[in-house]
Design a protein around this motif. Sequence first.
Motif, short mmCIF file in Angstrom:
data_model
loop_
_atom_site.label_atom_id
_atom_site.label_comp_id
_atom_site.label_asym_id
_atom_site.label_seq_id
_atom_site.Cartn_x
_atom_site.Cartn_y
_atom_site.Cartn_z
N HIS A 263 29.69 21.41 18.25
CA HIS A 263 29.08 20.04 17.85
C HIS A 263 28.38 20.72 16.99
N ARG A 264 28.19 19.83 15.57
CA ARG A 264 27.56 19.72 14.53
C ARG A 264 26.57 18.16 14.12
N ARG A 265 27.22 17.28 14.94
CA ARG A 265 26.87 16.24 14.33
C ARG A 265 26.07 15.70 15.47
N ASP B 37 20.82 17.19 11.19
CA ASP B 37 20.94 16.19 9.33
C ASP B 37 19.99 15.17 10.18
N ALA C 80 28.10 4.40 13.22
CA ALA C 80 28.12 4.34 12.21
C ALA C 80 29.03 5.34 11.32
N GLU C 81 30.15 5.26 10.12
CA GLU C 81 31.10 5.64 9.51
C GLU C 81 31.51 6.91 10.46
N THR C 82 30.59 8.11 9.73
CA THR C 82 30.82 9.45 10.80
C THR C 82 29.76 9.33 11.92
N ALA C 83 30.10 9.31 12.95
CA ALA C 83 29.79 8.96 14.58
C ALA C 83 28.93 10.81 14.79
N PRO C 84 28.20 10.48 15.60
CA PRO C 84 27.78 11.78 15.93
C PRO C 84 29.03 12.36 17.21
N THR C 85 29.60 13.84 17.53
CA THR C 85 29.91 14.45 18.43
C THR C 85 29.25 14.22 19.87
#
Length: 331
Positions: free
Chosen positions: A181-183, A215, A239-244
């Motif tokens: 995981h990164r986000r 982030d 959000a457009e890029t949701a966290p994982t």
Amino acid sequence: MRKTGRPTMIDVAADAGVSLKTVSRVVNGEPNVDPAMATRVLDAVARLGYHRNALAASLRSGNRDTIGFIAADLSNTFYMAIAAAVSSIAARERMHLVMASSEEDAALERTLALDLCQRQVGGLIVVPTADDHSYLQREVELGTPVVFLDRPASGIPADAILLDNRGGARAAVAELLAAGHRRIAVLLDSPAIFTMVQRREGVHEAFTDAGLELDPVLVIDGLHTPKAARDAMERLLDAETAPTAVFCANNRITIGALEAVLPRGVEIAISGFDDFELSRLLPRRIRIVDYDIADLGARAAETLLRRGADPATGTHTHLVPTRLVDRGGMR
């Protein structure tokens, strides 16, 4: 001009023309007091309307029978579990437990602590909210032992029983990073709370150790209730890029995050600090930074008892270790 207010033993001693020690011996029923002096004291007691404070008398004689516990928020099951552990030790020693909640309000904490001291409790266990506890210095000097729990004191030397907040948060986030995981979203309570500062630092340490950067858009603080955490988690999921993945800095935040995630059935790894009731019954697996909460409360109570018995010893800080455990996964 006669002093107004409730008469004290000092007033009785002055009226009877005897020492304060003699008054104390008479009102506490100690033997071998000169009969003439005893009569003068009792006459002064009747004249002034003095009423003996039974609790204060017991404390002066060394029978400390009450512990005051000031939590930060009694609606959090964490503090209720602590209180249960402290109460168990108090019952063993034939003592009583008096509880109060500062509601994360420094002024209220001070008022509660000084009020309990005025009522002459045998000792205080405080989850501190204030950033200066020098107001308790005089009470400590007068013999009231004080132990700080979950967060350290400031402005006064005192015993503290703390969790390894930084290490627990670092381990939880490092595990998420190791899983790819990164986000990773990070949800926190007020940045003014010591435990939140420590857990946030642990998160940053995990990213630094992995050679990565967190982030800042995914870091949200000031989440004091499950509803606030749920709303924040829903915004992140939309959000457009949701966290994982998400790291929740306390149990109430974890509950709020779950309220947002479970109805959607989204795939997101959840790791949270502090266990909570029914966590084992969750329909999906989550990871929890866990610890022996009974040990945390018991250590605070035992430290308070030792401090009361031997106030001259140096203060110390004890760090309670944490561990990562699975919860949920019920089908």
